[in-house]
Enzyme design. Structure first.
Site, PDB file in Angstrom:
ATOM      1  N   TYR A  32       0.748  -1.198   0.015  1.00 36.35           N
ATOM      2  CA  TYR A  32       0.087   0.122   0.194  1.00 36.35           C
ATOM      3  C   TYR A  32       0.794   1.109  -0.140  1.00 36.35           C
ATOM      4  CZ  TYR A  32       0.875   0.697   4.826  1.00 36.35           C
ATOM      5  OH  TYR A  32       1.338   1.214   6.092  1.00 36.35           O
ATOM      6  N   ARG A  51       8.321   4.044  -4.582  1.00 34.63           N
ATOM      7  CA  ARG A  51       8.257   3.025  -3.572  1.00 34.63           C
ATOM      8  C   ARG A  51       7.200   1.932  -3.901  1.00 34.63           C
ATOM      9  NH1 ARG A  51       7.611   4.955   2.518  1.00 34.63           N
ATOM     10  NH2 ARG A  51       5.529   5.394   1.775  1.00 34.63           N
ATOM     11  N   ARG A 100      -8.133 -20.761  -1.913  1.00 34.03           N
ATOM     12  CA  ARG A 100      -6.964 -20.354  -1.258  1.00 34.03           C
ATOM     13  C   ARG A 100      -5.980 -21.328  -1.381  1.00 34.03           C
ATOM     14  NH1 ARG A 100      -5.098 -21.879   4.182  1.00 34.03           N
ATOM     15  NH2 ARG A 100      -4.066 -20.228   5.432  1.00 34.03           N
ATOM     16  N   GLU A 182      12.005   1.954  14.292  1.00 34.53           N
ATOM     17  CA  GLU A 182      10.879   3.317  14.012  1.00 34.53           C
ATOM     18  C   GLU A 182       9.689   3.198  14.558  1.00 34.53           C
ATOM     19  OE1 GLU A 182       9.763   2.348   9.781  1.00 34.53           O
ATOM     20  OE2 GLU A 182       9.802  -0.031  10.326  1.00 34.53           O
ATOM     21  N   LEU A 206      10.814   0.914   7.122  1.00 31.58           N
ATOM     22  CA  LEU A 206      10.293   1.415   5.878  1.00 31.58           C
ATOM     23  C   LEU A 206      11.158   2.801   5.606  1.00 31.58           C
ATOM     24  CD1 LEU A 206       8.124   0.984   4.042  1.00 31.58           C
ATOM     25  CD2 LEU A 206       6.979   3.100   4.974  1.00 31.58           C
TER      26      LEU A 206
END
Ligand code: PMP
Length: 286
Positions: A32, A51, A100, A182, A206
């Site tokens: 995302y 990114r 699945r 972080e 990140l």
């Protein structure tokens, strides 16, 4: 009601759906991005698009949409939803193969799922929290080893926010091998002898788009930057601390594990960086 975007179509949010077999839902097999909007314009769109591609490449996922179309979808959602200040959330998953299975589906026959929606946040740039500063606690970092990929595996960060809330704080900084990695959804910084200190880039954190911009602006403003590890004890003894993220920009931290930093109010470096960041990124907004 919001207009959202799902797989090439704009629709009211209550008509939008994805399959129960979607791998984002079953396996957190998705990535995302969150891009902020100020004055109806996108902040650092290019950085987020780059990114996104990096995350997709790292997971061997095909890009479902090219850069130009992605920009157009972002702009169209801002327009249709009348967003002045807020965020655009974008998620791409490996899609649904109708069942699945741990094995990745064949990308020739299973298309990725793409979803975008807006979040209106009036007053985002002039948030009262930035004047007050935030309190953080420290928690162990027990996330997986590829934190540089922006996946939708957000259970532990979400638990971290709950731990902070329970402790009467606003967020948590995560610690691995004695050093701060972080924040749950942001990069972490301290200021010592006027120097800005933040962990260097690796798979452990990140690679924040806001981080890159803030460090660039700091250097342009002749501020000193040092990329290295720091401990919670060093942070507690620092002059200042702050976080950065696309949705909070630069946000001062005034308390760490119950210890106030300096006089317990936002420091001059964080305050100045926030001003510079907002000013410069608004200039470059698209
Ligand atoms: N670290 C983590 C774990 C995050 O979730 C985020 C925000 N998504 C960041 C850092 C900050 O990144 P950015 O500046 O690109 O929003």
């Amino acid at each position: 009601m919001r207009t959202v975007y799902v797989n090439g179509e704009y629709m009211p949010e209550n008509e939008a759906s994805v399959s129960i077999f979607d791998r984002g839902f079953l396996m957190a097999d998705g990535v995302y991005e969150v891009t902020s909007v100020l004055g109806g314009k996108l902040i650092d769109f290019e950085g987020h698009a780059v990114r996104l591609q990096r995350s997709l490449d790292a997971l061997d996922m095909r890009s479902p949409i090219d850069r130009e179309d992605l920009l157009e979808v972002h702009r169209e959602l801002v327009r249709r939803n009348g967003i002045d200040e807020g965020m655009i959330y974008l998620q791409v998953t490996r899609g649904s193969a109708g069942d699945r299975d741990f094995v990745f589906p064949d990308p020739e026959t299973t298309a990725p799922t793409v979803v975008l929606f807006t979040q209106a946040k009036p007053g985002l740039a002039h948030s009262p929290a930035a004047k007050k500063g935030m309190k953080v606690i420290s928690i162990e970092d027990i996330r997986w080893g590829r934190r540089d990929i922006k996946t939708v595996q957000l259970l532990y960060p979400s638990m971290g926010k709950m731990m902070a809330k329970k402790a009467g704080a606003d967020d948590a900084w995560m610690i691995e091998d004695g050093y701060v990695t972080e924040g749950t959804s942001n990069n972490a910084y301290i200021v010592k002898d006027g120097k800005i200190i933040t962990r260097e880039l690796s798979n452990d954190i990140l690679h924040g788009i806001t981080r890159a911009a803030v460090l660039r602006f700091a250097e342009e403003a002749q501020m000193q930057v040092e990329e290295r590890n720091f401990t919670i004890e060093e942070a507690q003894a620092a002059e200042e601390a702050f976080i950065t993220s696309a949705s909070t920009f630069v946000m001062p931290v005034v308390e760490i594990d119950g210890v106030a930093l300096g006089d317990g109010t936002p420091g001059p470096v964080a305050t100045r960086l926030r001003e510079i960041y907002l000013e410069e990124s608004l200039k470059a907004a698209v």
